[in-house]
Design a protein around this motif. Structure first.
Motif, PDB file in Angstrom:
ATOM      1  N   UNK A 130      -3.356  10.970  -0.463  1.00 39.50           N
ATOM      2  CA  UNK A 130      -2.004  11.253  -0.941  1.00 39.50           C
ATOM      3  C   UNK A 130      -2.067  12.360  -1.987  1.00 39.50           C
ATOM      4  N   UNK A 131      -1.144  13.309  -1.910  1.00 38.65           N
ATOM      5  CA  UNK A 131      -1.055  14.347  -2.937  1.00 38.65           C
ATOM      6  C   UNK A 131      -0.422  13.709  -4.170  1.00 38.65           C
ATOM      7  N   UNK A 132      -1.245  13.381  -5.154  1.00 37.87           N
ATOM      8  CA  UNK A 132      -0.773  12.690  -6.359  1.00 37.87           C
ATOM      9  C   UNK A 132      -0.766  13.652  -7.545  1.00 37.87           C
ATOM     10  N   UNK A 133       0.406  13.821  -8.141  1.00 37.72           N
ATOM     11  CA  UNK A 133       0.536  14.661  -9.326  1.00 37.72           C
ATOM     12  C   UNK A 133       0.385  13.765 -10.550  1.00 37.72           C
ATOM     13  N   UNK A 134      -0.758  13.860 -11.192  1.00 30.45           N
ATOM     14  CA  UNK A 134      -1.050  13.075 -12.389  1.00 30.45           C
ATOM     15  C   UNK A 134      -1.215  13.995 -13.587  1.00 30.45           C
ATOM     16  N   UNK A 135      -0.516  15.108 -13.562  1.00 31.16           N
ATOM     17  CA  UNK A 135      -0.581  16.051 -14.676  1.00 31.16           C
ATOM     18  C   UNK A 135       0.266  15.536 -15.832  1.00 31.16           C
ATOM     19  N   UNK A 136       0.130  16.163 -16.964  1.00 29.29           N
ATOM     20  CA  UNK A 136       0.953  15.806 -18.110  1.00 29.29           C
ATOM     21  C   UNK A 136       0.582  14.483 -18.745  1.00 29.29           C
ATOM     22  N   UNK A 137      -0.711  14.200 -18.790  1.00 32.46           N
ATOM     23  CA  UNK A 137      -1.163  12.937 -19.379  1.00 32.46           C
ATOM     24  C   UNK A 137      -0.882  12.929 -20.884  1.00 32.46           C
ATOM     25  N   UNK A 138      -0.215  11.887 -21.330  1.00 37.18           N
ATOM     26  CA  UNK A 138       0.097  11.710 -22.737  1.00 37.18           C
ATOM     27  C   UNK A 138      -0.809  10.645 -23.329  1.00 37.18           C
ATOM     28  N   UNK A 139      -0.833  10.538 -24.620  1.00 42.42           N
ATOM     29  CA  UNK A 139      -1.638   9.514 -25.275  1.00 42.42           C
ATOM     30  C   UNK A 139      -1.164   8.141 -24.821  1.00 42.42           C
ATOM     31  N   UNK A 140      -2.064   7.335 -24.276  1.00 38.05           N
ATOM     32  CA  UNK A 140      -1.663   5.996 -23.814  1.00 38.05           C
ATOM     33  C   UNK A 140      -1.463   5.047 -24.997  1.00 38.05           C
ATOM     34  N   UNK A 141      -0.397   5.242 -25.744  1.00 36.96           N
ATOM     35  CA  UNK A 141      -0.092   4.473 -26.934  1.00 36.96           C
ATOM     36  C   UNK A 141       1.072   3.536 -26.632  1.00 36.96           C
ATOM     37  N   UNK A 142       0.818   2.255 -26.656  1.00 40.05           N
ATOM     38  CA  UNK A 142       1.833   1.262 -26.309  1.00 40.05           C
ATOM     39  C   UNK A 142       3.053   1.321 -27.227  1.00 40.05           C
ATOM     40  N   UNK A 143       2.888   1.710 -28.469  1.00 39.89           N
ATOM     41  CA  UNK A 143       3.988   1.660 -29.421  1.00 39.89           C
ATOM     42  C   UNK A 143       4.920   2.866 -29.353  1.00 39.89           C
ATOM     43  N   UNK A 144       4.449   3.980 -28.826  1.00 38.24           N
ATOM     44  CA  UNK A 144       5.240   5.209 -28.886  1.00 38.24           C
ATOM     45  C   UNK A 144       5.536   5.810 -27.526  1.00 38.24           C
ATOM     46  N   UNK A 145       5.655   5.027 -26.502  1.00 37.29           N
ATOM     47  CA  UNK A 145       6.017   5.563 -25.192  1.00 37.29           C
ATOM     48  C   UNK A 145       7.480   5.977 -25.205  1.00 37.29           C
ATOM     49  N   UNK A 147       0.828  -1.221   0.000  1.00 39.58           N
ATOM     50  CA  UNK A 147       0.000   0.000   0.000  1.00 39.58           C
ATOM     51  C   UNK A 147       0.858   1.264   0.000  1.00 39.58           C
ATOM     52  N   UNK A 148       0.428   2.247  -0.766  1.00 39.40           N
ATOM     53  CA  UNK A 148       1.148   3.513  -0.866  1.00 39.40           C
ATOM     54  C   UNK A 148       0.474   4.621  -0.071  1.00 39.40           C
ATOM     55  N   UNK A 149      -0.499   4.257   0.723  1.00 37.54           N
ATOM     56  CA  UNK A 149      -1.261   5.257   1.466  1.00 37.54           C
ATOM     57  C   UNK A 149      -0.450   5.950   2.557  1.00 37.54           C
ATOM     58  N   UNK A 150       0.732   5.423   2.878  1.00 39.01           N
ATOM     59  CA  UNK A 150       1.601   6.075   3.870  1.00 39.01           C
ATOM     60  C   UNK A 150       2.334   7.276   3.273  1.00 39.01           C
ATOM     61  N   UNK A 151       2.318   7.388   1.944  1.00 40.60           N
ATOM     62  CA  UNK A 151       3.006   8.490   1.282  1.00 40.60           C
ATOM     63  C   UNK A 151       2.273   9.810   1.492  1.00 40.60           C
ATOM     64  N   UNK A 152       3.033  10.870   1.500  1.00 40.54           N
ATOM     65  CA  UNK A 152       2.437  12.204   1.500  1.00 40.54           C
ATOM     66  C   UNK A 152       2.286  12.696   0.065  1.00 40.54           C
ATOM     67  N   UNK A 153       3.245  12.295  -0.797  1.00 40.68           N
ATOM     68  CA  UNK A 153       3.238  12.782  -2.177  1.00 40.68           C
ATOM     69  C   UNK A 153       3.674  11.680  -3.129  1.00 40.68           C
ATOM     70  N   UNK A 154       2.965  11.581  -4.249  1.00 40.91           N
ATOM     71  CA  UNK A 154       3.296  10.648  -5.318  1.00 40.91           C
ATOM     72  C   UNK A 154       3.340  11.441  -6.619  1.00 40.91           C
ATOM     73  N   UNK A 155       4.502  11.477  -7.244  1.00 39.99           N
ATOM     74  CA  UNK A 155       4.686  12.265  -8.463  1.00 39.99           C
ATOM     75  C   UNK A 155       4.715  11.324  -9.665  1.00 39.99           C
TER      76      UNK A 155
END
Length: 73
Positions: free
Chosen positions: A52-67, A23-31
């Motif tokens: 948890x303060x989770x930074x999920x900004x900067x979402x890119x196209x979830x494309x398996x071939x071009x990560x 579990x990651x719930x003990x974290x204060x921040x997840x980037x």
């Protein structure tokens, strides 16, 4: 207290592994900014880590071939 996995090629499979492990719930921040997660997985991460303060900004196209890792640019 914090975990940074940003600027990489994290996709739904990696996020699922994070959520199903210790579990990651003990974290204060997840980037995770600059990621390749789908909208449903972003919602799942936010719900699982509500305190948890989770930074999920900067979402890119979830494309398996071009990560790519941002630091290689």
């Amino acid at each position: 207290e914090s975990l940074a996995l940003s600027m990489g090629a994290l996709g739904d499979e990696g996020a699922e592994a994070l959520l199903s492990g210790q579990p990651l719930t003990h974290l204060k921040r997840l980037d995770l900014h600059h990621h390749h997660l789908t909208d449903p997985m972003v919602a799942k991460v936010r719900a699982a880590l509500a305190g948890v303060e989770a930074d999920l900004s900067g979402q890119l196209t979830p494309d398996e071939e071009w990560r790519y890792v941002a630091v290689t640019e």
